[in-house]
Design a protein around this motif. Structure first.
Motif, PDB file in Angstrom:
ATOM      1  N   PRO A  21       8.261 -23.015  -0.009  1.00 54.58           N
ATOM      2  CA  PRO A  21       6.868 -22.738   0.348  1.00 54.58           C
ATOM      3  C   PRO A  21       6.061 -22.237  -0.848  1.00 54.58           C
ATOM      4  O   PRO A  21       6.539 -21.426  -1.637  1.00 54.58           O
ATOM      5  CB  PRO A  21       6.960 -21.639   1.403  1.00 54.58           C
ATOM      6  N   LEU A  22       4.848 -22.746  -0.991  1.00 59.93           N
ATOM      7  CA  LEU A  22       3.914 -22.255  -1.990  1.00 59.93           C
ATOM      8  C   LEU A  22       3.085 -21.131  -1.379  1.00 59.93           C
ATOM      9  O   LEU A  22       2.843 -20.107  -2.002  1.00 59.93           O
ATOM     10  CB  LEU A  22       2.996 -23.392  -2.455  1.00 59.93           C
ATOM     11  N   VAL A  23       2.667 -21.348  -0.120  1.00 56.53           N
ATOM     12  CA  VAL A  23       1.885 -20.357   0.622  1.00 56.53           C
ATOM     13  C   VAL A  23       2.429 -20.305   2.033  1.00 56.53           C
ATOM     14  O   VAL A  23       2.649 -21.344   2.655  1.00 56.53           O
ATOM     15  CB  VAL A  23       0.386 -20.754   0.674  1.00 56.53           C
ATOM     16  N   GLU A  24       2.659 -19.104   2.542  1.00 51.53           N
ATOM     17  CA  GLU A  24       3.085 -18.943   3.930  1.00 51.53           C
ATOM     18  C   GLU A  24       2.251 -17.821   4.546  1.00 51.53           C
ATOM     19  O   GLU A  24       2.221 -16.706   4.025  1.00 51.53           O
ATOM     20  CB  GLU A  24       4.561 -18.606   4.001  1.00 51.53           C
ATOM     21  N   VAL A  25       1.548 -18.131   5.628  1.00 51.83           N
ATOM     22  CA  VAL A  25       0.659 -17.174   6.293  1.00 51.83           C
ATOM     23  C   VAL A  25       1.042 -17.099   7.760  1.00 51.83           C
ATOM     24  O   VAL A  25       1.237 -18.124   8.407  1.00 51.83           O
ATOM     25  CB  VAL A  25      -0.817 -17.607   6.146  1.00 51.83           C
ATOM     26  N   ARG A  26       1.130 -15.883   8.286  1.00 54.30           N
ATOM     27  CA  ARG A  26       1.459 -15.672   9.701  1.00 54.30           C
ATOM     28  C   ARG A  26       0.450 -14.697  10.308  1.00 54.30           C
ATOM     29  O   ARG A  26       0.174 -13.635   9.749  1.00 54.30           O
ATOM     30  CB  ARG A  26       2.863 -15.084   9.864  1.00 54.30           C
ATOM     31  N   GLY A  27      -0.123 -15.075  11.436  1.00 52.35           N
ATOM     32  CA  GLY A  27      -1.023 -14.197  12.176  1.00 52.35           C
ATOM     33  C   GLY A  27      -2.337 -13.895  11.480  1.00 52.35           C
ATOM     34  O   GLY A  27      -2.844 -12.782  11.576  1.00 52.35           O
ATOM     35  N   LEU A  28      -2.896 -14.873  10.784  1.00 58.40           N
ATOM     36  CA  LEU A  28      -4.158 -14.668  10.068  1.00 58.40           C
ATOM     37  C   LEU A  28      -5.313 -14.456  11.048  1.00 58.40           C
ATOM     38  O   LEU A  28      -5.503 -15.237  11.977  1.00 58.40           O
ATOM     39  CB  LEU A  28      -4.463 -15.874   9.176  1.00 58.40           C
ATOM     40  N   ASN A  29      -6.045 -13.379  10.843  1.00 58.73           N
ATOM     41  CA  ASN A  29      -7.241 -13.070  11.635  1.00 58.73           C
ATOM     42  C   ASN A  29      -8.381 -12.798  10.669  1.00 58.73           C
ATOM     43  O   ASN A  29      -8.222 -12.019   9.731  1.00 58.73           O
ATOM     44  CB  ASN A  29      -7.030 -11.830  12.506  1.00 58.73           C
ATOM     45  N   VAL A  30      -9.526 -13.445  10.890  1.00 56.90           N
ATOM     46  CA  VAL A  30     -10.714 -13.214  10.072  1.00 56.90           C
ATOM     47  C   VAL A  30     -11.887 -12.978  11.006  1.00 56.90           C
ATOM     48  O   VAL A  30     -12.157 -13.790  11.896  1.00 56.90           O
ATOM     49  CB  VAL A  30     -11.015 -14.414   9.147  1.00 56.90           C
ATOM     50  N   ARG A  31     -12.574 -11.840  10.793  1.00 54.55           N
ATOM     51  CA  ARG A  31     -13.760 -11.514  11.584  1.00 54.55           C
ATOM     52  C   ARG A  31     -14.897 -11.173  10.636  1.00 54.55           C
ATOM     53  O   ARG A  31     -14.681 -10.559   9.589  1.00 54.55           O
ATOM     54  CB  ARG A  31     -13.499 -10.320  12.487  1.00 54.55           C
ATOM     55  N   PHE A  32     -16.095 -11.569  11.015  1.00 55.63           N
ATOM     56  CA  PHE A  32     -17.296 -11.199  10.282  1.00 55.63           C
ATOM     57  C   PHE A  32     -18.117 -10.315  11.206  1.00 55.63           C
ATOM     58  O   PHE A  32     -18.463 -10.717  12.306  1.00 55.63           O
ATOM     59  CB  PHE A  32     -18.073 -12.446   9.854  1.00 55.63           C
ATOM     60  N   VAL A  33     -18.394  -9.093  10.736  1.00 50.01           N
ATOM     61  CA  VAL A  33     -19.082  -8.101  11.564  1.00 50.01           C
ATOM     62  C   VAL A  33     -20.480  -7.859  11.008  1.00 50.01           C
ATOM     63  O   VAL A  33     -20.659  -7.645   9.805  1.00 50.01           O
ATOM     64  CB  VAL A  33     -18.288  -6.776  11.578  1.00 50.01           C
ATOM     65  N   SER A  34     -21.463  -7.888  11.901  1.00 47.34           N
ATOM     66  CA  SER A  34     -22.831  -7.522  11.545  1.00 47.34           C
ATOM     67  C   SER A  34     -23.333  -6.521  12.577  1.00 47.34           C
ATOM     68  O   SER A  34     -22.632  -6.204  13.541  1.00 47.34           O
ATOM     69  CB  SER A  34     -23.735  -8.759  11.521  1.00 47.34           C
ATOM     70  N   ARG A  35     -24.537  -6.061  12.430  1.00 45.58           N
ATOM     71  CA  ARG A  35     -25.096  -5.132  13.420  1.00 45.58           C
ATOM     72  C   ARG A  35     -25.258  -5.803  14.775  1.00 45.58           C
ATOM     73  O   ARG A  35     -25.159  -5.155  15.808  1.00 45.58           O
ATOM     74  CB  ARG A  35     -26.457  -4.628  12.948  1.00 45.58           C
ATOM     75  N   GLU A  36     -25.512  -7.091  14.773  1.00 49.95           N
ATOM     76  CA  GLU A  36     -25.780  -7.815  16.010  1.00 49.95           C
ATOM     77  C   GLU A  36     -24.529  -8.300  16.737  1.00 49.95           C
ATOM     78  O   GLU A  36     -24.498  -8.370  17.956  1.00 49.95           O
ATOM     79  CB  GLU A  36     -26.679  -9.033  15.746  1.00 49.95           C
TER      80      GLU A  36
END
Length: 59
Positions: free
Chosen positions: A9-24
């Protein structure tokens, strides 16, 4: 190029979560994604050439 299940493996990712938070609102861009890219996988070329992400990591 065919996939080689024995390739290192070159890259192994498990359980990736990405959130963008703003005031709204909070936007869940990615939620629980797993993936592996092998060294000989043509789609892995971005991992060697991509610049650092501009998204900040929050814990």
């Amino acid at each position: 190029m065919p996939h080689d299940p024995g390739a290192k493996p070159l890259v192994e990712v498990r359980g990736l979560n990405v959130r963008f938070v703003s005031r709204e609102a909070t936007v869940k861009a990615v939620n629980g994604v797993d993936f592996t890219l092998a060294q000989n996988d043509p789609s892995a070329s971005w991992a060697r050439a991509a610049p650092a992400s501009r998204s900040r990591c929050a814990r």
